[in-house]
Motif scaffolding. Sequence first.
Motif, PDB file in Angstrom:
ATOM      1  N   LEU A 172     -20.224  -4.094  -1.075  1.00  0.00           N
ATOM      2  CA  LEU A 172     -20.197  -4.248   0.378  1.00  0.00           C
ATOM      3  C   LEU A 172     -20.963  -3.000   1.090  1.00  0.00           C
ATOM      4  CD1 LEU A 172     -18.636  -5.474   2.908  1.00  0.00           C
ATOM      5  CD2 LEU A 172     -16.602  -3.815   2.189  1.00  0.00           C
ATOM      6  N   GLN A 173     -21.617  -3.301   1.879  1.00  0.00           N
ATOM      7  CA  GLN A 173     -21.983  -2.166   2.818  1.00  0.00           C
ATOM      8  C   GLN A 173     -20.937  -1.987   3.916  1.00  0.00           C
ATOM      9  OE1 GLN A 173     -25.966  -2.956   4.653  1.00  0.00           O
ATOM     10  NE2 GLN A 173     -25.920  -0.754   5.414  1.00  0.00           N
ATOM     11  N   ALA A 174     -20.453  -0.654   3.766  1.00  0.00           N
ATOM     12  CA  ALA A 174     -19.215  -0.249   4.672  1.00  0.00           C
ATOM     13  C   ALA A 174     -19.174   1.131   4.382  1.00  0.00           C
ATOM     14  CB  ALA A 174     -18.065  -1.161   4.541  1.00  0.00           C
ATOM     15  N   ASP A 175     -18.305   1.771   5.227  1.00  0.00           N
ATOM     16  CA  ASP A 175     -17.888   3.177   5.236  1.00  0.00           C
ATOM     17  C   ASP A 175     -16.789   3.302   4.348  1.00  0.00           C
ATOM     18  OD1 ASP A 175     -16.770   5.948   5.495  1.00  0.00           O
ATOM     19  OD2 ASP A 175     -17.000   5.784   7.532  1.00  0.00           O
ATOM     20  N   ALA A 176     -16.955   3.755   2.926  1.00  0.00           N
ATOM     21  CA  ALA A 176     -15.924   3.950   2.050  1.00  0.00           C
ATOM     22  C   ALA A 176     -14.520   4.754   2.470  1.00  0.00           C
ATOM     23  CB  ALA A 176     -16.432   4.671   0.974  1.00  0.00           C
ATOM     24  N   THR A 177     -14.769   5.526   3.672  1.00  0.00           N
ATOM     25  CA  THR A 177     -13.638   6.458   4.253  1.00  0.00           C
ATOM     26  C   THR A 177     -12.696   5.766   5.207  1.00  0.00           C
ATOM     27  OG1 THR A 177     -14.812   7.635   5.798  1.00  0.00           O
ATOM     28  CG2 THR A 177     -14.890   8.395   3.600  1.00  0.00           C
ATOM     29  N   ASP A 178     -13.395   4.431   5.847  1.00  0.00           N
ATOM     30  CA  ASP A 178     -12.693   3.674   6.963  1.00  0.00           C
ATOM     31  C   ASP A 178     -11.227   2.928   6.343  1.00  0.00           C
ATOM     32  OD1 ASP A 178     -12.141   1.986   8.898  1.00  0.00           O
ATOM     33  OD2 ASP A 178     -14.015   1.347   9.382  1.00  0.00           O
ATOM     34  N   PRO A 179     -10.248   3.143   6.944  1.00  0.00           N
ATOM     35  CA  PRO A 179      -9.127   2.342   6.493  1.00  0.00           C
ATOM     36  C   PRO A 179      -9.224   0.911   6.502  1.00  0.00           C
ATOM     37  CG  PRO A 179      -8.630   4.186   7.998  1.00  0.00           C
ATOM     38  CD  PRO A 179     -10.092   3.996   8.054  1.00  0.00           C
ATOM     39  N   ALA A 180     -10.355   0.386   7.426  1.00  0.00           N
ATOM     40  CA  ALA A 180     -10.387  -1.088   7.456  1.00  0.00           C
ATOM     41  C   ALA A 180     -11.241  -1.635   6.235  1.00  0.00           C
ATOM     42  CB  ALA A 180     -11.106  -1.499   8.752  1.00  0.00           C
ATOM     43  N   THR A 181     -11.885  -0.748   5.410  1.00  0.00           N
ATOM     44  CA  THR A 181     -12.711  -1.143   4.296  1.00  0.00           C
ATOM     45  C   THR A 181     -11.721  -1.629   3.161  1.00  0.00           C
ATOM     46  OG1 THR A 181     -14.557   0.163   5.059  1.00  0.00           O
ATOM     47  CG2 THR A 181     -14.969  -0.564   3.002  1.00  0.00           C
ATOM     48  N   LEU A 182     -12.078  -2.804   2.877  1.00  0.00           N
ATOM     49  CA  LEU A 182     -11.120  -3.308   1.451  1.00  0.00           C
ATOM     50  C   LEU A 182      -9.911  -3.475   1.772  1.00  0.00           C
ATOM     51  CD1 LEU A 182     -13.366  -1.976  -1.679  1.00  0.00           C
ATOM     52  CD2 LEU A 182     -13.669  -4.003  -0.307  1.00  0.00           C
ATOM     53  N   SER A 183      -9.363  -3.319   3.199  1.00  0.00           N
ATOM     54  CA  SER A 183      -8.009  -3.332   3.410  1.00  0.00           C
ATOM     55  C   SER A 183      -7.128  -4.432   2.869  1.00  0.00           C
ATOM     56  CB  SER A 183      -7.675  -3.141   4.935  1.00  0.00           C
ATOM     57  OG  SER A 183      -8.089  -4.402   5.476  1.00  0.00           O
ATOM     58  N   ASP A 184      -7.867  -5.523   2.534  1.00  0.00           N
ATOM     59  CA  ASP A 184      -7.126  -6.619   1.921  1.00  0.00           C
ATOM     60  C   ASP A 184      -6.742  -6.188   0.386  1.00  0.00           C
ATOM     61  OD1 ASP A 184      -9.997  -6.558   1.442  1.00  0.00           O
ATOM     62  OD2 ASP A 184      -9.699  -8.568   0.367  1.00  0.00           O
ATOM     63  N   LEU A 185      -7.194  -5.006  -0.043  1.00  0.00           N
ATOM     64  CA  LEU A 185      -7.013  -4.656  -1.349  1.00  0.00           C
ATOM     65  C   LEU A 185      -5.822  -3.408  -1.245  1.00  0.00           C
ATOM     66  CD1 LEU A 185     -10.244  -4.494  -3.182  1.00  0.00           C
ATOM     67  CD2 LEU A 185      -8.769  -6.653  -3.040  1.00  0.00           C
ATOM     68  N   ASP A 186      -5.465  -3.007  -0.317  1.00  0.00           N
ATOM     69  CA  ASP A 186      -4.598  -2.134  -0.131  1.00  0.00           C
ATOM     70  C   ASP A 186      -3.285  -2.047  -1.066  1.00  0.00           C
ATOM     71  OD1 ASP A 186      -6.080  -0.645   1.732  1.00  0.00           O
ATOM     72  OD2 ASP A 186      -4.886  -0.910   3.266  1.00  0.00           O
ATOM     73  N   ALA A 187      -2.887  -1.124  -1.767  1.00  0.00           N
ATOM     74  CA  ALA A 187      -1.730  -1.148  -2.834  1.00  0.00           C
ATOM     75  C   ALA A 187      -2.038  -2.042  -3.736  1.00  0.00           C
ATOM     76  CB  ALA A 187      -0.562  -1.281  -1.960  1.00  0.00           C
ATOM     77  N   ARG A 188      -3.178  -2.696  -4.151  1.00  0.00           N
ATOM     78  CA  ARG A 188      -3.272  -3.624  -5.371  1.00  0.00           C
ATOM     79  C   ARG A 188      -4.510  -3.034  -6.487  1.00  0.00           C
ATOM     80  NH1 ARG A 188      -5.887  -8.599  -2.692  1.00  0.00           N
ATOM     81  NH2 ARG A 188      -5.995  -9.251  -5.002  1.00  0.00           N
ATOM     82  N   VAL A 189      -5.148  -1.915  -6.243  1.00  0.00           N
ATOM     83  CA  VAL A 189      -5.883  -1.665  -7.078  1.00  0.00           C
ATOM     84  C   VAL A 189      -5.518  -0.696  -8.246  1.00  0.00           C
ATOM     85  CG1 VAL A 189      -8.296  -0.070  -7.120  1.00  0.00           C
ATOM     86  CG2 VAL A 189      -7.594  -1.758  -5.232  1.00  0.00           C
ATOM     87  N   ASP A 190      -6.248  -1.082  -9.401  1.00  0.00           N
ATOM     88  CA  ASP A 190      -5.770  -0.129 -10.455  1.00  0.00           C
ATOM     89  C   ASP A 190      -6.365   1.176 -10.759  1.00  0.00           C
ATOM     90  OD1 ASP A 190      -4.072  -2.288 -12.064  1.00  0.00           O
ATOM     91  OD2 ASP A 190      -5.821  -3.362 -11.938  1.00  0.00           O
ATOM     92  N   LEU A 191      -7.722   0.936 -10.287  1.00  0.00           N
ATOM     93  CA  LEU A 191      -8.661   2.204 -10.682  1.00  0.00           C
ATOM     94  C   LEU A 191      -9.521   2.510  -9.201  1.00  0.00           C
ATOM     95  CD1 LEU A 191      -9.951   4.648 -12.302  1.00  0.00           C
ATOM     96  CD2 LEU A 191     -11.630   2.885 -12.874  1.00  0.00           C
ATOM     97  N   VAL A 192      -9.428   3.617  -8.620  1.00  0.00           N
ATOM     98  CA  VAL A 192     -10.675   4.024  -7.757  1.00  0.00           C
ATOM     99  C   VAL A 192     -11.289   5.063  -7.997  1.00  0.00           C
ATOM    100  CG1 VAL A 192     -10.882   5.053  -5.504  1.00  0.00           C
ATOM    101  CG2 VAL A 192      -9.170   3.530  -5.788  1.00  0.00           C
ATOM    102  N   ILE A 193     -12.440   5.004  -8.495  1.00  0.00           N
ATOM    103  CA  ILE A 193     -13.490   5.835  -8.943  1.00  0.00           C
ATOM    104  C   ILE A 193     -14.680   5.998  -8.004  1.00  0.00           C
ATOM    105  CG2 ILE A 193     -14.907   3.875 -10.162  1.00  0.00           C
ATOM    106  CD1 ILE A 193     -15.162   5.974 -12.448  1.00  0.00           C
ATOM    107  N   SER A 194     -15.053   7.229  -8.000  1.00  0.00           N
ATOM    108  CA  SER A 194     -16.102   7.630  -6.797  1.00  0.00           C
ATOM    109  C   SER A 194     -16.661   8.836  -7.401  1.00  0.00           C
ATOM    110  CB  SER A 194     -15.431   8.199  -5.751  1.00  0.00           C
ATOM    111  OG  SER A 194     -16.236   8.386  -4.601  1.00  0.00           O
ATOM    112  N   ASN A 195     -18.145   9.009  -6.929  1.00  0.00           N
ATOM    113  CA  ASN A 195     -18.987  10.109  -7.168  1.00  0.00           C
ATOM    114  C   ASN A 195     -19.411  10.303  -5.462  1.00  0.00           C
ATOM    115  OD1 ASN A 195     -20.610  12.409  -7.387  1.00  0.00           O
ATOM    116  ND2 ASN A 195     -22.238  10.937  -8.277  1.00  0.00           N
ATOM    117  N   PRO A 196     -18.571  10.976  -4.704  1.00  0.00           N
ATOM    118  CA  PRO A 196     -18.793  11.189  -3.328  1.00  0.00           C
ATOM    119  C   PRO A 196     -19.911  12.421  -3.063  1.00  0.00           C
ATOM    120  CG  PRO A 196     -16.501  12.078  -3.794  1.00  0.00           C
ATOM    121  CD  PRO A 196     -17.134  11.500  -5.040  1.00  0.00           C
ATOM    122  N   PRO A 197     -20.492  12.342  -1.841  1.00  0.00           N
ATOM    123  CA  PRO A 197     -21.119  13.660  -1.447  1.00  0.00           C
ATOM    124  C   PRO A 197     -20.335  14.711  -1.404  1.00  0.00           C
ATOM    125  CG  PRO A 197     -21.366  11.835   0.021  1.00  0.00           C
ATOM    126  CD  PRO A 197     -20.427  11.565  -0.825  1.00  0.00           C
TER     127      PRO A 197
END
Length: 305
Positions: free
Chosen positions: A183-208
């Motif tokens: 998905l092309q979107a802002d990873a820090t925006d609360p609206a991004t992937l909001s349908d997955l809120d409280a459902r994710v097993d792993l969040v992984i990131s290499n942020p700036p």
Amino acid sequence: MGHHLLAQAGVPTPLNDARLLLADALGCDLHQLDQALLLDRTAEELLTNEGGRRQAGGFQSAALERYRSHLQRRTGREPLQYILGHAYFRYLDLRLGPGVFIPRPETETVVQAGVDALTGVNHPLAVDLCSGSGAIGLSLATEVPGARVRAVEVDGQAYRWGALNAAAQEAAIGEAGSDYQLLQADATDPATLSDLDARVDLVISNPPYVRLDAIPDQPEVRDWDPDLALYGGSPDGCLLPCRILDRAMVLLAPGGLLVMEHDASQGPAMVAAALERGFVQARTHQDLAGRDRYLTAWRPALVLG
């Protein structure tokens, strides 16, 4: 073979780079190149038509022209991976070019933490925030059977490279029984992937995460890696990583895990920031060189009173 030119330009690994560029210009791999050189054929003979003799009018082979172009670009300190158009990361061969961050070997240890966390979980759901080339999320999708991976990248150029790599790995993802969506979107925006809120097993990131005043010395990094993928948005480089922490706390299911890469100097700050946000068991882990490299932290599991 050109490595002297690269050495004069300050390239850290001139002989290795020259060999890789020569093999690419010839359309062969390093093993085939070494075989040819062992047969007492020089690099010039391999690159020019008719055993190294110039054709009438001084015309040189296309391979020689490619090699000269490669050398010129590398002496200008363009990253080797951009010139070759690809790089290996764990089990992936990723397509790369200007506009996308080049994945580093130390990030492979970050991925391993995610793979270990998901192994044995039935159809785990993982989110890769700031996905860039897709190195992290595509590794999960191809290495963890049945993984469902959602990747997020905000920059248009990086997104296009990520989409190319996702398409190239489609068969491998299918063989693993996994699913990968970018998905092309802002990873820090609360609206991004909001349908997955409280459902994710792993969040992984290499942020700036690079400090704003810590301009890299290496021209390959300073002049070529996208600023958007490097700098963490604040003097200490922690602004964007902390925003990833905020988003991860909402995305993760109770008992879910965050794995996030950071600078070697940011371990204590990231642990403290995670604990402040309600994560538990926050700790720093080292890469293979022994440097602090990534954070793991858990969203607390639900406690039934």
